[in-house]
Scaffold this motif. Structure first.
Motif, PDB file in Angstrom:
ATOM      1  N   LEU A   1      -9.298   8.353   1.246  1.00  0.00           N
ATOM      2  CA  LEU A   1      -8.587   9.186   2.210  1.00  0.00           C
ATOM      3  C   LEU A   1      -8.350   8.413   3.506  1.00  0.00           C
ATOM      4  O   LEU A   1      -9.177   7.604   3.925  1.00  0.00           O
ATOM      5  CB  LEU A   1      -9.398  10.446   2.533  1.00  0.00           C
ATOM      6  CG  LEU A   1      -9.731  11.393   1.381  1.00  0.00           C
ATOM      7  CD1 LEU A   1     -10.650  12.499   1.872  1.00  0.00           C
ATOM      8  CD2 LEU A   1      -8.462  11.991   0.789  1.00  0.00           C
ATOM      9  N   SER A   2      -7.240   8.710   4.157  1.00  0.00           N
ATOM     10  CA  SER A   2      -6.962   8.163   5.476  1.00  0.00           C
ATOM     11  C   SER A   2      -7.801   8.904   6.517  1.00  0.00           C
ATOM     12  O   SER A   2      -8.602   9.781   6.170  1.00  0.00           O
ATOM     13  CB  SER A   2      -5.472   8.346   5.807  1.00  0.00           C
ATOM     14  OG  SER A   2      -5.207   9.721   6.104  1.00  0.00           O
ATOM     15  N   ILE A   3      -7.598   8.600   7.778  1.00  0.00           N
ATOM     16  CA  ILE A   3      -8.193   9.424   8.817  1.00  0.00           C
ATOM     17  C   ILE A   3      -7.634  10.838   8.679  1.00  0.00           C
ATOM     18  O   ILE A   3      -6.584  11.039   8.067  1.00  0.00           O
ATOM     19  CB  ILE A   3      -7.912   8.862  10.228  1.00  0.00           C
ATOM     20  CG1 ILE A   3      -6.400   8.885  10.524  1.00  0.00           C
ATOM     21  CG2 ILE A   3      -8.488   7.480  10.393  1.00  0.00           C
ATOM     22  CD1 ILE A   3      -6.071   8.608  11.980  1.00  0.00           C
ATOM     23  N   THR A   4      -8.310  11.811   9.244  1.00  0.00           N
ATOM     24  CA  THR A   4      -7.875  13.201   9.137  1.00  0.00           C
ATOM     25  C   THR A   4      -6.868  13.547  10.231  1.00  0.00           C
ATOM     26  O   THR A   4      -7.090  13.247  11.402  1.00  0.00           O
ATOM     27  CB  THR A   4      -9.083  14.147   9.246  1.00  0.00           C
ATOM     28  OG1 THR A   4     -10.016  13.815   8.208  1.00  0.00           O
ATOM     29  CG2 THR A   4      -8.659  15.597   9.087  1.00  0.00           C
ATOM     30  N   TYR A   5      -5.764  14.161   9.807  1.00  0.00           N
ATOM     31  CA  TYR A   5      -4.759  14.672  10.746  1.00  0.00           C
ATOM     32  C   TYR A   5      -4.879  16.192  10.747  1.00  0.00           C
ATOM     33  O   TYR A   5      -4.546  16.849   9.769  1.00  0.00           O
ATOM     34  CB  TYR A   5      -3.352  14.241  10.321  1.00  0.00           C
ATOM     35  CG  TYR A   5      -3.187  12.736  10.241  1.00  0.00           C
ATOM     36  CD1 TYR A   5      -2.972  11.976  11.387  1.00  0.00           C
ATOM     37  CD2 TYR A   5      -3.249  12.071   9.014  1.00  0.00           C
ATOM     38  CE1 TYR A   5      -2.818  10.593  11.325  1.00  0.00           C
ATOM     39  CE2 TYR A   5      -3.103  10.695   8.934  1.00  0.00           C
ATOM     40  CZ  TYR A   5      -2.897   9.964  10.096  1.00  0.00           C
ATOM     41  OH  TYR A   5      -2.755   8.592  10.028  1.00  0.00           O
ATOM     42  N   LYS A   6      -5.341  16.735  11.858  1.00  0.00           N
ATOM     43  CA  LYS A   6      -5.641  18.163  11.917  1.00  0.00           C
ATOM     44  C   LYS A   6      -4.461  19.017  12.364  1.00  0.00           C
ATOM     45  O   LYS A   6      -4.543  20.243  12.348  1.00  0.00           O
ATOM     46  CB  LYS A   6      -6.823  18.412  12.852  1.00  0.00           C
ATOM     47  CG  LYS A   6      -8.128  17.807  12.350  1.00  0.00           C
ATOM     48  CD  LYS A   6      -9.279  18.147  13.277  1.00  0.00           C
ATOM     49  CE  LYS A   6     -10.594  17.574  12.746  1.00  0.00           C
ATOM     50  NZ  LYS A   6     -11.722  17.900  13.634  1.00  0.00           N
ATOM     51  N   SER A   7      -3.359  18.378  12.775  1.00  0.00           N
ATOM     52  CA  SER A   7      -2.202  19.146  13.231  1.00  0.00           C
ATOM     53  C   SER A   7      -0.918  18.396  12.918  1.00  0.00           C
ATOM     54  O   SER A   7      -0.927  17.185  12.623  1.00  0.00           O
ATOM     55  CB  SER A   7      -2.287  19.405  14.737  1.00  0.00           C
ATOM     56  OG  SER A   7      -2.090  18.199  15.459  1.00  0.00           O
ATOM     57  N   TYR A   8       0.173  19.111  13.016  1.00  0.00           N
ATOM     58  CA  TYR A   8       1.513  18.533  12.839  1.00  0.00           C
ATOM     59  C   TYR A   8       1.718  17.396  13.842  1.00  0.00           C
ATOM     60  O   TYR A   8       2.187  16.308  13.484  1.00  0.00           O
ATOM     61  CB  TYR A   8       2.534  19.651  13.041  1.00  0.00           C
ATOM     62  CG  TYR A   8       3.990  19.276  12.855  1.00  0.00           C
ATOM     63  CD1 TYR A   8       4.629  19.475  11.631  1.00  0.00           C
ATOM     64  CD2 TYR A   8       4.735  18.754  13.904  1.00  0.00           C
ATOM     65  CE1 TYR A   8       5.973  19.153  11.473  1.00  0.00           C
ATOM     66  CE2 TYR A   8       6.075  18.428  13.756  1.00  0.00           C
ATOM     67  CZ  TYR A   8       6.681  18.629  12.534  1.00  0.00           C
ATOM     68  OH  TYR A   8       8.010  18.306  12.379  1.00  0.00           O
ATOM     69  N   SER A   9       1.343  17.619  15.082  1.00  0.00           N
ATOM     70  CA  SER A   9       1.512  16.604  16.131  1.00  0.00           C
ATOM     71  C   SER A   9       0.687  15.359  15.853  1.00  0.00           C
ATOM     72  O   SER A   9       1.137  14.233  16.101  1.00  0.00           O
ATOM     73  CB  SER A   9       1.137  17.178  17.498  1.00  0.00           C
ATOM     74  OG  SER A   9       2.033  18.194  17.877  1.00  0.00           O
TER      75      SER A   9
ATOM     76  N   ASN B   1      -3.619   2.452  -2.923  1.00  0.00           N
ATOM     77  CA  ASN B   1      -3.097   3.697  -2.343  1.00  0.00           C
ATOM     78  C   ASN B   1      -4.222   4.536  -1.761  1.00  0.00           C
ATOM     79  O   ASN B   1      -5.391   4.355  -2.100  1.00  0.00           O
ATOM     80  CB  ASN B   1      -2.335   4.504  -3.409  1.00  0.00           C
ATOM     81  CG  ASN B   1      -3.246   5.214  -4.398  1.00  0.00           C
ATOM     82  OD1 ASN B   1      -3.568   6.384  -4.231  1.00  0.00           O
ATOM     83  ND2 ASN B   1      -3.694   4.500  -5.436  1.00  0.00           N
ATOM     84  N   GLU B   2      -3.860   5.436  -0.883  1.00  0.00           N
ATOM     85  CA  GLU B   2      -4.794   6.417  -0.335  1.00  0.00           C
ATOM     86  C   GLU B   2      -4.049   7.708  -0.053  1.00  0.00           C
ATOM     87  O   GLU B   2      -2.809   7.717   0.046  1.00  0.00           O
ATOM     88  CB  GLU B   2      -5.458   5.900   0.944  1.00  0.00           C
ATOM     89  CG  GLU B   2      -4.539   5.770   2.136  1.00  0.00           C
ATOM     90  CD  GLU B   2      -5.258   5.250   3.380  1.00  0.00           C
ATOM     91  OE1 GLU B   2      -6.400   4.764   3.274  1.00  0.00           O
ATOM     92  OE2 GLU B   2      -4.648   5.325   4.480  1.00  0.00           O
TER      93      GLU B   2
ATOM     94  N   LYS C   1       0.815  -1.208   0.000  1.00  0.00           N
ATOM     95  CA  LYS C   1       0.000   0.000   0.000  1.00  0.00           C
ATOM     96  C   LYS C   1       0.852   1.262   0.000  1.00  0.00           C
ATOM     97  O   LYS C   1       1.916   1.294   0.629  1.00  0.00           O
ATOM     98  CB  LYS C   1      -0.931   0.004   1.217  1.00  0.00           C
ATOM     99  CG  LYS C   1      -2.025   1.074   1.144  1.00  0.00           C
ATOM    100  CD  LYS C   1      -3.111   0.811   2.163  1.00  0.00           C
ATOM    101  CE  LYS C   1      -4.269   1.782   1.979  1.00  0.00           C
ATOM    102  NZ  LYS C   1      -5.378   1.516   2.910  1.00  0.00           N
ATOM    103  N   THR C   2       0.360   2.280  -0.686  1.00  0.00           N
ATOM    104  CA  THR C   2       1.067   3.555  -0.812  1.00  0.00           C
ATOM    105  C   THR C   2       0.253   4.673  -0.169  1.00  0.00           C
ATOM    106  O   THR C   2      -0.962   4.739  -0.349  1.00  0.00           O
ATOM    107  CB  THR C   2       1.317   3.879  -2.302  1.00  0.00           C
ATOM    108  OG1 THR C   2       2.172   2.881  -2.861  1.00  0.00           O
ATOM    109  CG2 THR C   2       1.965   5.240  -2.463  1.00  0.00           C
ATOM    110  N   GLY C   3       0.918   5.543   0.566  1.00  0.00           N
ATOM    111  CA  GLY C   3       0.290   6.721   1.149  1.00  0.00           C
ATOM    112  C   GLY C   3       0.805   7.974   0.468  1.00  0.00           C
ATOM    113  O   GLY C   3       2.016   8.126   0.270  1.00  0.00           O
ATOM    114  N   ILE C   4      -0.111   8.862   0.075  1.00  0.00           N
ATOM    115  CA  ILE C   4       0.245  10.102  -0.626  1.00  0.00           C
ATOM    116  C   ILE C   4      -0.075  11.294   0.258  1.00  0.00           C
ATOM    117  O   ILE C   4      -1.170  11.385   0.805  1.00  0.00           O
ATOM    118  CB  ILE C   4      -0.553  10.243  -1.941  1.00  0.00           C
ATOM    119  CG1 ILE C   4      -0.353   9.034  -2.847  1.00  0.00           C
ATOM    120  CG2 ILE C   4      -0.166  11.541  -2.668  1.00  0.00           C
ATOM    121  CD1 ILE C   4      -1.360   8.975  -3.993  1.00  0.00           C
ATOM    122  N   ILE C   5       0.854  12.215   0.395  1.00  0.00           N
ATOM    123  CA  ILE C   5       0.569  13.470   1.084  1.00  0.00           C
ATOM    124  C   ILE C   5       0.725  14.616   0.081  1.00  0.00           C
ATOM    125  O   ILE C   5       1.673  14.649  -0.711  1.00  0.00           O
ATOM    126  CB  ILE C   5       1.484  13.682   2.319  1.00  0.00           C
ATOM    127  CG1 ILE C   5       1.018  14.885   3.131  1.00  0.00           C
ATOM    128  CG2 ILE C   5       2.953  13.803   1.926  1.00  0.00           C
ATOM    129  CD1 ILE C   5       1.692  14.990   4.500  1.00  0.00           C
TER     130      ILE C   5
END
Length: 379
Positions: free
Chosen positions: A103-111, A35-36, A3-7
């Motif tokens: 889409l993956s889960i949402t990451y709302k911050s850098y942390s 991929n997602e 699996k591939t993850g794209i940012i």
């Protein structure tokens, strides 16, 4: 299956950003790669949580902070004044990704992003101006520093958005770039800049939107119903030169003028231009597909003019020299004369003089190279 993850940049209410993010995801799926998109919110997203760790490399100027704040308030005011338009546009953008993008889960911050355990076999940082030093956020995520140290990390069509960078920032960029296993950048200026910073020879690849064919995009679009030919004006903010050029073309051809624009864009006070503010990405594609002429200030506006084979002009500010994205694209297809600076005079007798067979041939070579780069880079 691996699996591939794209940012990349998405969920920013912008046609080019949403379509380029979808395009890479969709092309990889068509090539057989699971991929997602890693749904890390861009700092301009209203739900993004800013923190000390997400501070930008270059301190945002007071002028730019004021500009960003003004845009946010204008957007809010416009949504308040025209709630149905704002609601419809938001729904269309949301539904586009809901129906067509994994889409993956949402990451709302850098942390949030850096504290998560990521288990992809490949990590890709995608296109758009993800490496622009003037972005008001920490760029590290877009160099895949959140991925496991030994992971396969790929840059595809990532862009600096500028032709050069102050050398005082070279050490940090070198550290970030050397975190990547494979590097493919969108502009020839990016190839030169990375060589200058790291000494590495990297690939020059196309924007992901070009990985999909005209037929691919037509199979997705919502057709635009119209009775008369029209000039499509795709600009981000009011541009007197572009409007005057549109009126000149209208006088020559008799075509009507349609502007597709963002929600915060004010309506014209007269009825000379039809303003469309509630279209989503799929409606946008339909509008492009049926246009007779395109005038744009957008990089992706130029790309879709080439994909849909439309006579077009791309307009750039006379006072700025950050047009490397457009210049690189136009050079590839031999259409440097379609890149205008505000104030340029043009011969409208040559409005439709574009050899799209030559364009397809030149783009085809680079598209094939880009697909080959992806195949060789992915595990």
């Amino acid at each position: 299956m691996k699996k591939t993850g794209i940012i990349t940049i998405l969920n920013v209410n912008n046609y080019g950003a949403e379509l380029q993010a979808f395009a890479l995801h969709h092309k990889l799926k068509k090539m057989g790669y699971d991929n997602e998109i890693i749904n890390y919110l861009y700092y301009k997203n209203p739900l993004y949580k800013s923190e000390v760790k997400s501070s930008p490399l270059i301190k945002t100027s007071f002028k730019n902070k004021l500009k960003d704040l003004a845009i946010k308030w204008i957007d809010k005011y416009s949504a308040y004044r025209y709630p149905e338009i704002a609601k419809k546009r938001k729904e269309r953008f949301f539904n586009f990704h809901k129906e067509h993008t994994a889409l993956s889960i949402t990451y709302k911050s850098y942390s949030d992003l850096y504290s998560a355990k990521h288990e992809y076999d490949n990590y890709i940082v995608g296109s758009d101006q993800v490496w622009n030093p003037n972005n008001g956020t920490n760029l590290e995520p877009y160099f895949l520093t959140f991925a496991p140290k030994k992971a396969n990390k790929i840059a595809f069509a990532s862009s600096f958005g500028v032709g050069d960078i102050n050398e005082s920032y070279f050490p940090k960029y070198k550290e970030w770039l050397n975190n990547l296993t494979h590097i493919g950048t969108r502009e020839t200026s990016g190839v030169t800049l990375i060589k200058k910073i790291t000494g590495r020879n990297v690939a020059h690849v196309v924007d992901p939107t070009l990985l999909l064919t005209k037929k691919d995009w037509e199979s997705l679009m919502v057709p635009y119903k119209h009775e008369k030919p029209y000039i499509l004006l795709f600009i981000f903010k009011k541009n007197r030169y572009a409007e005057e050029l549109a009126y000149k073309i209208q006088k020559k051809t008799g075509f009507k003028i349609i502007r597709v624009c963002k929600n915060e864009m004010p309506l014209e006070s007269d009825d000379k231009i039809l303003n469309i503010r509630d279209f989503g990405p799929l409606e946008f594609l339909g509008l492009y597909s049926s246009a007779s002429v395109v005038l744009t200030t957008s990089f992706h506006g130029s790309v879709f003019s080439l994909i849909f084979e439309k006579p077009f002009y791309t307009i750039t500010p006379a006072s700025k020299n950050n047009n490397s994205r457009q210049e690189s694209l136009m050079k590839v297809v031999g259409l440097e004369n379609r890149l205008l600076r505000e104030g340029d005079t043009i011969n409208l007798e040559k409005l439709t003089d574009i050899d799209f067979e030559y364009v397809k041939e030149k783009l085809g070579e680079q598209i094939n190279f880009s697909i080959d780069y992806l195949k060789k880079s992915l595990k």
